[in-house]
Design a protein around this motif. Structure first.
Motif, PDB file in Angstrom:
ATOM      1  N   LEU A 262       0.827  -1.208   0.000  1.00 36.69           N
ATOM      2  CA  LEU A 262       0.000   0.000   0.000  1.00 36.69           C
ATOM      3  C   LEU A 262       0.860   1.257   0.000  1.00 36.69           C
ATOM      4  CD1 LEU A 262      -2.667  -1.145   2.624  1.00 36.69           C
ATOM      5  CD2 LEU A 262      -2.671  -1.440   0.139  1.00 36.69           C
ATOM      6  N   LEU A 263       2.134   1.079   0.316  1.00 36.20           N
ATOM      7  CA  LEU A 263       3.143   2.132   0.248  1.00 36.20           C
ATOM      8  C   LEU A 263       4.338   1.604  -0.516  1.00 36.20           C
ATOM      9  CD1 LEU A 263       3.376   3.554   3.893  1.00 36.20           C
ATOM     10  CD2 LEU A 263       2.549   4.774   1.899  1.00 36.20           C
ATOM     11  N   LYS A 264       5.058   2.481  -1.164  1.00 37.74           N
ATOM     12  CA  LYS A 264       6.288   2.067  -1.811  1.00 37.74           C
ATOM     13  C   LYS A 264       7.330   1.738  -0.741  1.00 37.74           C
ATOM     14  CE  LYS A 264       5.531   4.893  -5.926  1.00 37.74           C
ATOM     15  NZ  LYS A 264       6.028   6.002  -6.766  1.00 37.74           N
ATOM     16  N   PRO A 265       8.196   0.751  -0.997  1.00 39.98           N
ATOM     17  CA  PRO A 265       9.213   0.373  -0.008  1.00 39.98           C
ATOM     18  C   PRO A 265      10.079   1.559   0.402  1.00 39.98           C
ATOM     19  CG  PRO A 265       9.120  -1.223  -1.794  1.00 39.98           C
ATOM     20  CD  PRO A 265       8.255  -0.072  -2.208  1.00 39.98           C
ATOM     21  N   SER A 266      10.418   1.609   1.681  1.00 37.23           N
ATOM     22  CA  SER A 266      11.320   2.634   2.234  1.00 37.23           C
ATOM     23  C   SER A 266      10.809   4.046   2.038  1.00 37.23           C
ATOM     24  CB  SER A 266      12.725   2.496   1.614  1.00 37.23           C
ATOM     25  OG  SER A 266      13.229   1.198   1.817  1.00 37.23           O
ATOM     26  N   ASN A 267       9.485   4.202   1.956  1.00 34.32           N
ATOM     27  CA  ASN A 267       8.916   5.539   1.791  1.00 34.32           C
ATOM     28  C   ASN A 267       8.106   5.899   3.031  1.00 34.32           C
ATOM     29  OD1 ASN A 267       7.946   7.957   0.855  1.00 34.32           O
ATOM     30  ND2 ASN A 267       7.325   7.178  -1.138  1.00 34.32           N
ATOM     31  N   LYS A 268       8.812   6.069   4.149  1.00 31.36           N
ATOM     32  CA  LYS A 268       8.134   6.358   5.411  1.00 31.36           C
ATOM     33  C   LYS A 268       7.467   7.729   5.398  1.00 31.36           C
ATOM     34  CE  LYS A 268      10.041   3.518   9.079  1.00 31.36           C
ATOM     35  NZ  LYS A 268      10.606   3.527  10.439  1.00 31.36           N
ATOM     36  N   ASP A 269       8.064   8.687   4.709  1.00 26.94           N
ATOM     37  CA  ASP A 269       7.475  10.022   4.669  1.00 26.94           C
ATOM     38  C   ASP A 269       6.066   9.980   4.092  1.00 26.94           C
ATOM     39  OD1 ASP A 269       9.709  11.143   5.771  1.00 26.94           O
ATOM     40  OD2 ASP A 269      10.603  11.750   3.866  1.00 26.94           O
ATOM     41  N   GLU A 270       5.882   9.169   3.066  1.00 28.38           N
ATOM     42  CA  GLU A 270       4.548   9.014   2.482  1.00 28.38           C
ATOM     43  C   GLU A 270       3.619   8.338   3.482  1.00 28.38           C
ATOM     44  OE1 GLU A 270       2.522   7.330  -1.664  1.00 28.38           O
ATOM     45  OE2 GLU A 270       4.549   6.738  -1.093  1.00 28.38           O
ATOM     46  N   GLY A 271       4.163   7.378   4.243  1.00 27.22           N
ATOM     47  CA  GLY A 271       3.365   6.713   5.263  1.00 27.22           C
ATOM     48  C   GLY A 271       2.920   7.658   6.359  1.00 27.22           C
ATOM     49  N   TYR A 272       3.822   8.552   6.788  1.00 26.85           N
ATOM     50  CA  TYR A 272       3.455   9.557   7.790  1.00 26.85           C
ATOM     51  C   TYR A 272       2.335  10.458   7.256  1.00 26.85           C
ATOM     52  CZ  TYR A 272       7.790   8.254  10.179  1.00 26.85           C
ATOM     53  OH  TYR A 272       8.787   7.567  10.827  1.00 26.85           O
ATOM     54  N   LYS A 273       2.432  10.786   5.973  1.00 28.09           N
ATOM     55  CA  LYS A 273       1.407  11.631   5.350  1.00 28.09           C
ATOM     56  C   LYS A 273       0.051  10.926   5.383  1.00 28.09           C
ATOM     57  CE  LYS A 273       0.030  13.440   0.826  1.00 28.09           C
ATOM     58  NZ  LYS A 273       0.397  13.507  -0.623  1.00 28.09           N
ATOM     59  N   TYR A 274       0.026   9.653   5.029  1.00 28.10           N
ATOM     60  CA  TYR A 274      -1.227   8.891   5.032  1.00 28.10           C
ATOM     61  C   TYR A 274      -1.803   8.808   6.441  1.00 28.10           C
ATOM     62  CZ  TYR A 274      -0.125   7.176   0.293  1.00 28.10           C
ATOM     63  OH  TYR A 274       0.148   7.070  -1.037  1.00 28.10           O
ATOM     64  N   PHE A 275      -0.935   8.520   7.413  1.00 28.93           N
ATOM     65  CA  PHE A 275      -1.388   8.409   8.799  1.00 28.93           C
ATOM     66  C   PHE A 275      -2.006   9.724   9.263  1.00 28.93           C
ATOM     67  CE2 PHE A 275      -0.937   8.785  13.345  1.00 28.93           C
ATOM     68  CZ  PHE A 275      -1.285   7.526  13.828  1.00 28.93           C
ATOM     69  N   ASN A 276      -1.322  10.829   8.989  1.00 29.31           N
ATOM     70  CA  ASN A 276      -1.801  12.133   9.433  1.00 29.31           C
ATOM     71  C   ASN A 276      -3.118  12.513   8.766  1.00 29.31           C
ATOM     72  OD1 ASN A 276       0.362  12.536  11.182  1.00 29.31           O
ATOM     73  ND2 ASN A 276       1.624  13.502   9.605  1.00 29.31           N
ATOM     74  N   LEU A 277      -3.291  12.123   7.514  1.00 29.03           N
ATOM     75  CA  LEU A 277      -4.543  12.420   6.818  1.00 29.03           C
ATOM     76  C   LEU A 277      -5.710  11.642   7.432  1.00 29.03           C
ATOM     77  CD1 LEU A 277      -3.360  12.546   3.087  1.00 29.03           C
ATOM     78  CD2 LEU A 277      -4.211  14.451   4.470  1.00 29.03           C
ATOM     79  N   LEU A 278      -5.479  10.384   7.775  1.00 27.20           N
ATOM     80  CA  LEU A 278      -6.532   9.602   8.426  1.00 27.20           C
ATOM     81  C   LEU A 278      -6.826  10.133   9.820  1.00 27.20           C
ATOM     82  CD1 LEU A 278      -5.534   5.974   7.327  1.00 27.20           C
ATOM     83  CD2 LEU A 278      -7.506   7.316   6.566  1.00 27.20           C
ATOM     84  N   LEU A 279      -5.788  10.605  10.511  1.00 22.06           N
ATOM     85  CA  LEU A 279      -5.989  11.228  11.811  1.00 22.06           C
ATOM     86  C   LEU A 279      -6.766  12.531  11.669  1.00 22.06           C
ATOM     87  CD1 LEU A 279      -5.349  11.289  14.871  1.00 22.06           C
ATOM     88  CD2 LEU A 279      -3.221  12.474  14.308  1.00 22.06           C
ATOM     89  N   GLN A 280      -6.413  13.311  10.655  1.00 26.44           N
ATOM     90  CA  GLN A 280      -7.104  14.574  10.398  1.00 26.44           C
ATOM     91  C   GLN A 280      -8.571  14.345  10.100  1.00 26.44           C
ATOM     92  OE1 GLN A 280      -5.269  17.052   7.361  1.00 26.44           O
ATOM     93  NE2 GLN A 280      -7.274  17.794   6.704  1.00 26.44           N
ATOM     94  N   ASN A 281      -8.870  13.227   9.437  1.00 27.92           N
ATOM     95  CA  ASN A 281     -10.260  12.897   9.128  1.00 27.92           C
ATOM     96  C   ASN A 281     -10.959  12.177  10.273  1.00 27.92           C
ATOM     97  OD1 ASN A 281     -11.153  13.250   6.012  1.00 27.92           O
ATOM     98  ND2 ASN A 281      -8.934  13.056   6.164  1.00 27.92           N
ATOM     99  N   SER A 282     -10.275  12.086  11.416  1.00 28.80           N
ATOM    100  CA  SER A 282     -10.827  11.508  12.653  1.00 28.80           C
ATOM    101  C   SER A 282     -11.138  10.022  12.539  1.00 28.80           C
ATOM    102  CB  SER A 282     -12.087  12.274  13.088  1.00 28.80           C
ATOM    103  OG  SER A 282     -11.770  13.608  13.394  1.00 28.80           O
TER     104      SER A 282
END
Length: 439
Positions: A262-282
């Motif tokens: 669901l994420l490209k390998p070794s792309n944690k920055d993109e993962g942080y972005k996804y996490f924060n967006l889901l958090l932002q959407n509660s």
């Protein structure tokens, strides 16, 4: 009622197939001719997915077509992932052999490897051809159903923001009738997508005009989910594998997303972005932070968890939705502990051959299962004393967690897990092996 197939799940699988078809793989395996029409088929199929999701509720042939496409997408991903694994394995072997003295035994070994390579190439070329033919057939069937690609491509340019946006937001807030969860989730969605068209669709939705009850709150959550981009929908649905009220570790979740593709390998920055967006959407709540205010853990509201599970129930079995009568043949994610050990028995009999993620907690794991498609193996807290040497057969494995187990040594064959991205073992003293596996 038959299980419906969700377009975002299929699209995510097809997207992973596209990412695996690299120039390096095409050249290494001489697949240029075999893949000539594959890209065209994938592009066409992905364009009609939104239309199929809406039509499958009234047209059974369309639902069956989507199901066939979903299986084909997963099979294609496995084939190209195996090609990538084999390519990587050979690179490692070549590096190991560099500098060694060439002798008669090595020459014989080289000839043997050539024969094996030719046999493997023949086998995989046949698989690629079968996938190509199948996807081409599926594409033609879509055209026969009259499915429209234009609907999936949008309905024209977006209307720019204007001064009425605030008024629309106030109307939506009124319709939430003071329900905190609904207001938070919709507020996050509107903050994420500050487009007048999207806000008007929410305001005019019949969901907001319905009576105030639990079912309506769930409908509002579904409305918010519908406005998420495809890549976030897949990441959100994956979270259904955790039990309710489970403390989800942020770093671990991102690594699990990577393992599933669901994420490209070794792309944690993109993962942080996804996490924060889901958090932002509660969709995440009850966050716990460290001393530097970085988020370490979060939870999902029970209703939010129910929503995630509703989108993945055809592929995910957890403590909340498993039973002895479940068909394990299509399950791709499984969470088991003492509360649903009967499900574990079904797996051990080889009925869950398509499993990609397996979480085992507080019970015995004997390692005798044939789970060749596994991407994630989480044995945190499992009753296990050693890993079997056959673990090297898990060519697709990207995530391995043996924390809180009795394992004190690792089999030599574990070094053959060339796709392994994450290895977790708390309180493990053999640090040399950990450093080897954490690269």
């Amino acid at each position: 009622m038959a299980d419906f197939v969700l377009s975002f799940v299929v699209d995510a699988a097809l997207s992973r197939v596209v990412s695996l078809i690299t120039d390096e793989i095409i050249l290494a395996w001489n697949l240029k001719d075999d893949l000539k029409g594959l890209q065209e088929s994938l592009t066409m199929i992905r364009a009609v997915l939104q239309d199929t999701e809406e039509q499958q509720t009234t047209r059974e042939p369309v639902r069956l077509w989507l199901k066939k496409l979903q299986e084909a997408a997963y099979d294609a991903e496995d084939v190209f992932d195996e090609l990538a694994y084999e390519n990587l394995r050979r690179k490692v072997e070549m590096q190991d052999q560099s500098g060694r003295e060439v002798n008669k035994f090595f020459s014989f070994s080289k000839g043997t490897r050539y024969v094996k390579k030719a046999a493997f190439h023949f086998k995989m070329a046949r698989k690629v051809k079968n996938i190509n033919d199948l996807l081409n057939k599926i594409k033609n069937e879509a055209m026969g159903f009259g499915l429209q690609a234009e609907r999936a491509l949008g309905n024209g340019p977006l209307i720019p923001l204007d001064s009425n946006l605030e008024a629309i937001g106030k109307e939506i807030a009124k319709k939430c009738r003071g329900v905190p969860l609904a207001a938070k989730v919709l507020g996050g969605t509107m903050g994420f997508n500050r487009d007048k068209n999207a806000w008007l669709l929410i305001e005019k939705s019949e969901v907001l005009n319905a009576s105030h009850n639990k079912d309506n709150v769930v409908s509002i959550l579904k409305l918010s989910f519908d406005h998420l981009p495809l890549y976030l929908k897949s990441c959100f649905a994956y979270c259904s594998i955790f039990p309710k009220d489970f403390e989800i570790a942020k770093e671990e979740l991102i690594q699990l997303w990577m393992a599933e593709g669901l994420l490209k390998p070794s792309n944690k920055d993109e993962g942080y972005k996804y996490f924060n967006l889901l958090l932002q959407n509660s969709f995440f709540q009850d966050v716990e932070r460290d001393q530097h205010e970085n988020i370490r853990w979060c939870k999902m509201h029970d209703l939010v968890h129910d929503l995630a599970l509703s989108f993945s129930k055809s592929e995910t079995l957890t403590l909340e939705n498993c039973s002895t009568s479940d068909d394990m043949s299509s399950i791709r994610r499984l969470y088991v502990n003492r509360d649903n050990t009967t499900t574990l028995m079904a797996c051990s009999k080889g009925t869950a051959k398509k499993l990609r993620s397996l979480f085992i907690e507080d019970i015995v794991f004997d390692g005798s299962w044939k789970l060749k498609r596994l991407r994630t193996l989480n044995l945190n807290g499992a009753n296990i004393e050693e890993l079997p040497s056959s673990i090297s057969k898990l060519k697709h494995l990207r995530y391995l967690d043996i924390s809180e187990t009795k394992i004190e040594a690792l089999p030599e064959s574990i070094t053959e897990l060339y796709n392994l991205q994450t290895f977790s073992r708390f309180f493990f003293t053999q640090t040399s092996k950990i450093s080897l596996l954490s690269n």
